[in-house]
Design an enzyme around this catalytic site. Structure first.
Site, PDB file in Angstrom:
ATOM      1  N   ASP A 122       9.299   2.940  -0.691  1.00 51.15           N
ATOM      2  CA  ASP A 122       8.307   3.566   0.169  1.00 51.15           C
ATOM      3  C   ASP A 122       8.629   3.128   1.590  1.00 51.15           C
ATOM      4  OD1 ASP A 122       6.194   4.266   1.718  1.00 51.15           O
ATOM      5  OD2 ASP A 122       4.643   3.530   0.350  1.00 51.15           O
ATOM      6  N   TYR A 150       0.864  -1.186   0.000  1.00 46.37           N
ATOM      7  CA  TYR A 150       0.000   0.000   0.000  1.00 46.37           C
ATOM      8  C   TYR A 150       0.897   1.230   0.000  1.00 46.37           C
ATOM      9  CZ  TYR A 150      -3.331   3.533   1.735  1.00 46.37           C
ATOM     10  OH  TYR A 150      -4.114   4.661   1.887  1.00 46.37           O
ATOM     11  N   LYS A 202       5.114   8.663   8.805  1.00 45.80           N
ATOM     12  CA  LYS A 202       4.776   7.947  10.049  1.00 45.80           C
ATOM     13  C   LYS A 202       5.740   8.193  11.215  1.00 45.80           C
ATOM     14  CE  LYS A 202       1.731   4.635   7.894  1.00 45.80           C
ATOM     15  NZ  LYS A 202       0.422   4.252   8.294  1.00 45.80           N
TER      16      LYS A 202
HETATM   17  C1  LIG Z   1       3.848   2.076   3.199  1.00 42.53           C
HETATM   18  C2  LIG Z   1       2.877   3.206   3.181  1.00 42.53           C
HETATM   19  N1  LIG Z   1       3.014   4.162   2.255  1.00 42.53           N
HETATM   20  C3  LIG Z   1       2.192   5.221   2.198  1.00 42.53           C
HETATM   21  C4  LIG Z   1       1.145   5.342   3.083  1.00 42.53           C
HETATM   22  C5  LIG Z   1       0.228   6.517   3.012  1.00 42.53           C
HETATM   23  O1  LIG Z   1       0.513   7.361   4.088  1.00 42.53           O
HETATM   24  P1  LIG Z   1      -0.600   8.385   4.610  1.00 42.53           P
HETATM   25  O2  LIG Z   1      -1.686   7.583   5.225  1.00 42.53           O
HETATM   26  O3  LIG Z   1       0.172   9.223   5.604  1.00 42.53           O
HETATM   27  O4  LIG Z   1      -1.051   9.165   3.437  1.00 42.53           O
HETATM   28  C6  LIG Z   1       0.962   4.373   4.066  1.00 42.53           C
HETATM   29  C7  LIG Z   1      -0.142   4.472   5.046  1.00 42.53           C
HETATM   30  O5  LIG Z   1      -0.491   3.560   5.729  1.00 42.53           O
HETATM   31  C8  LIG Z   1       1.849   3.273   4.116  1.00 42.53           C
HETATM   32  O6  LIG Z   1       1.695   2.294   5.007  1.00 42.53           O
END
Ligand SMILES: Cc1ncc(COP(=O)(O)O)c(C=O)c1O
Length: 447
Positions: free
Chosen positions: A247, A150, A275
């Site tokens: 990511d 994700y 995060k």
């Molecule tokens: C690996 C990863 N990338 C991107 C995101 C998106 O981040 P946000 O919820 O701060 O937009 C998340 C959110 O859970 C994530 O787990």
């Protein structure tokens, strides 16, 4: 017309009532889709390793708000810095601030791939900008992502996360209203399969702009990458002129101050972060090679648009600086890795003792139990054997007993610096009871 609800109740079921009232004003009553749980849990306050709900029931928290809370809730060193900062600073929307400079320097200092960085507020923004930058630099359209990963809510990446079995590795957009062109330009491969990636590259000659991955796909619990896979991706990207995007929104700062790239020593071109960088405050970042980052139009002459009204808010900068400074000594990672291992080993011992068809997975501070026989997990296909009903029921049983692991299939848990060995050992006692109750419920045909 909105029907006015009665004032929130004061009886012992405030938790449910608050959620019911919220439904009048907000679809479903919560402000993020993946906050829907049964039963609802409305948190009134939090401190360290604990949450208290509206009925004043205490939970030990391993959800950690989906991973940002690495030091503990309302961690004094972070809160004090934020309060101090917002007495003097807020948001100006012009040029830059000393706080932005200080945080940028820290990220460049610690994250191997990052020569230059831009700050934003959410992980979705960071991955959006990463994909757009890859397309701009390569002048190609397609990107590759992996089933089970994700990367946020935007059209470029929202497909094939937790797919129904018949849709795994197939056409599985995550929302109505997505642009067909966006979905079809995002190709899906199996994690840990260089063969899949080679096929995608071969079948789309000169068309792949970027490969984006969670170095550890934590959005489905924990799938560890093979070193060969990460190195192979680097090689393919170099060979094909493709931008490699890590990511590290979950893995960054939580597993190492330099992200998983500092552990694997495979350095991407671009990194998305968020995060745990700010222990619960909305900070995210995109960073990478200077020649690529120079394309952003935060520099005169740049041609890749980058903007955000709230980027660099003083409260968030203070939180991020306080968090990174806390991580710099290494004590936090030593603690959360040790306790993570204690939890995983403890759970394994319980599963062995009770002879249950479950397995424990995780890395560092992250852990989960999959409800399937022990196996090597290479990619999402291997998780199809997991029993989602048991996964959720177990966590509901934990909740009844004061442990919060979000009752949702395939979600991971996190240890923070505020958890103690005593907390882990107490949790293990509860886990044993909850596992017993879960399999009793299965035997009774309740789940
Ligand atoms: C690996 C990863 N990338 C991107 C995101 C998106 O981040 P946000 O919820 O701060 O937009 C998340 C959110 O859970 C994530 O787990």
């Amino acid at each position: 017309m909105v029907t006015k609800a009665p004032k929130a109740d004061t009886d012992s079921n405030r938790n449910i009532r608050l959620h019911e009232e919220a439904k009048i004003y907000t679809p479903g009553g919560q402000h993020t889709a993946i906050r829907i749980i049964d039963p609802p849990l409305c948190v009134r306050r939090a401190e360290g390793a604990y949450l208290w709900d509206e009925d004043d029931k205490r939970y030990i928290d391993y959800h950690a708000a989906f991973a940002p809370i690495i030091l503990g809730h309302c961690y004094p060193a972070v809160v004090d810095r934020v309060v101090d900062a917002v007495r003097r600073n807020d948001l100006y929307g012009v040029s830059t601030t000393e706080g932005e400079l200080a945080l940028s320097k820290k990220i460049v200092e610690h994250v191997p791939s990052v020569e230059q960085v831009l700050l934003c507020c959410t992980g979705s923004e960071a991955t959006f900008h990463a994909v757009r930058l890859a397309r701009a630099v390569t002048e190609r359209r397609k990107i590759i992502k992996f089933q089970g990963c994700y990367h946020g809510w935007h059209d470029y990446v929202l497909r094939n996360v937790i797919s129904e079995p018949q849709l795994v590795n197939k056409w599985d957009p995550g929302s109505a209203g997505m642009l067909h062109e966006a979905i079809e330009n995002t190709l899906v491969c199996r994690f840990n399969s260089l063969e899949d990636v080679e096929h995608a590259v071969h079948d789309n000659p000169g068309e792949i702009a970027g490969v984006i991955l969670e170095p550890i796909p934590h959005n489905v619990g924990c799938i560890l990458p093979t070193q060969e896979f990460l190195e192979g991706l680097r090689t393919i990207c170099d060979r094909e002129g493709v931008i490699l995007i890590f990511d590290e929104v979950i893995t960054g700062f939580r597993h190492h101050i330099g992200g998983y790239q500092a552990i694997s020593r495979v350095v991407p071109d671009i990194t998305a972060m968020g995060k745990a960088i700010a222990n619960g405050f909305p900070v995210a970042a995109i960073g990478g090679r200077q020649d690529l980052m120079q394309r952003f139009n935060t520099r005169i002459g740049g041609d890749v648009f980058f903007s955000g009204t709230f980027n660099g808010h003083a409260s968030c900068l203070a939180a991020a600086l306080a968090t990174i400074e806390a991580l710099e000594s290494g004590d936090v990672h030593e603690h959360i890795f040790r306790l993570g291992e204690r939890m995983r080993e403890g759970l394994r011992a319980i599963i062995r003792r009770l002879g249950l068809p479950c397995m424990v997975a995780g890395f560092g501070s992250v852990f989960t139990i999959y409800f399937m026989e022990e196996r090597t997990i290479r990619n999402f296909d291997d998780l199809l054997a997991n029993d989602g009903d048991l996964y959720v029921r177990y966590r509901q049983e934990l909740m009844k007993r004061g442990v919060f692991e979000i009752p949702m299939n395939l979600k991971r848990n996190h240890v923070s610096f505020s958890h103690t060995e005593k907390d882990i050992d107490w949790t293990l006692g509860v886990a044993e009871e909850a596992l017993g109750a879960t399999f009793d419920a299965r035997a009774a045909g309740e789940c």
